[in-house]
Design an enzyme around this catalytic site. Structure first.
Site, PDB file in Angstrom:
ATOM      1  N   TYR A  80     -29.749   1.367  73.456  1.00 52.75           N
ATOM      2  CA  TYR A  80     -29.342   1.728  72.088  1.00 52.75           C
ATOM      3  C   TYR A  80     -29.290   0.492  71.189  1.00 52.75           C
ATOM      4  CZ  TYR A  80     -26.515   4.151  68.512  1.00 52.75           C
ATOM      5  OH  TYR A  80     -26.039   4.703  67.344  1.00 52.75           O
ATOM      6  N   LYS A  85     -31.588  -0.101  67.917  1.00 54.37           N
ATOM      7  CA  LYS A  85     -30.973  -0.214  66.588  1.00 54.37           C
ATOM      8  C   LYS A  85     -31.274  -1.556  65.923  1.00 54.37           C
ATOM      9  CE  LYS A  85     -29.082   3.808  65.976  1.00 54.37           C
ATOM     10  NZ  LYS A  85     -29.733   4.737  65.012  1.00 54.37           N
TER      11      LYS A  85
END
Length: 255
Positions: free
Chosen positions: A155, A159
């Site tokens: 993640y 991001k």
């Protein structure tokens, strides 16, 4: 008159959470909305709840943003049914949290495909219309986790990748009247963070309280906080801003 009168906004992952918050705010300001979500039934239900004004419309569109053919079909449907596209918000996301030594290849690929490949495919499909009309607003959702977060190697990498993607879009698309920016939310009280509390076997309110204590403003964020920033960055008032990432995190990254 609203800032979005006559505009059509496409928002991925907007059947709930931050995406629905952004859809609601843009609808309140006059936009017609395409709620794009993996589950078309949920997307249609969300679209039906939007506070539309002045004859604006809303549709729910089912699409897997990591599938090129599904993305092209979704954008084609939006243009056909709503008459165009002016704003794209790449919000769709999933989590598959685990420590690195436990993280599977599938956990990595799924997160990368939705966050990064999805943003790439949606933007590529939308920018053809933006370039032709010499106007477009792109908003990508990053996260404070881009700065690193235990158990989120996939993640966090995705991001931070969103931020690099956003800067490059600013460079490439700026000459065509297109602005591209990103928002990096801190802790936002949504179904996704409530699910994290459940996974950690914590009470939701206690989980939120702990996160509130971790930032200077001493509260958690809500979808409305992100929606307020999105409404500015996707408006003509932000026409001299591009390639930037705005952290909306209660000051959490100051620590």
């Amino acid at each position: 008159m609203g800032r979005y009168d006559g505009r059509v906004a496409v928002i991925t992952g907007s059947a709930q959470g931050i995406g629905f918050g952004i859809a609601t705010r843009l609808a309140e300001e006059g936009a017609s909305i395409a709620v794009v979500d993996l589950d078309e039934t949920a997307a249609a239900a969300a679209a039906a709840r939007l506070p539309l004004v002045d004859g604006a419309k809303a549709i729910g569109v089912g699409a897997d943003v990591s599938d090129g053919a599904a993305v092209e079909a979704a954008i084609g449907r939006v243009v056909s049914e709503l008459g165009g596209i002016h704003v794209l918000v790449n919000n769709a996301g999933i989590t598959r949290d685990n420590l690195l030594f436990k993280m599977s290849e599938s956990d990595w690929d799924l997160v990368m495909n939705v966050h990064l490949k999805g943003a790439f495919l949606m933007t590529k499909a939308a920018q053809k219309h933006f370039v032709e009309q010499k106007y477009g607003k792109i908003l990508n959702l990053s996260s404070v986790s881009s700065l690193g977060n235990r158990g989120q190697a996939n993640y966090s990498a995705a991001k931070m990748g969103v931020q690099g993607f956003t800067r490059t879009l600013g460079i490439e698309l700026g000459p065509f009247g297109i602005n591209a920016n990103a928002i990096a939310p801190g802790f936002i009280a949504t179904e996704m963070t409530d699910a994290t509390a459940a996974r950690l076997k914590m009470d939701v309110e206690e989980f939120r309280k702990l996160n509130a204590e971790a930032n200077p403003v001493r509260r958690v964020g809500f979808p409305e906080d992100i929606a307020a920033a999105a409404a500015f960055l996707c408006s003509d008032e932000a026409s001299y801003i591009t390639g930037q990432t705005l952290y909306v995190d209660g000051g959490a990254k100051l620590g």
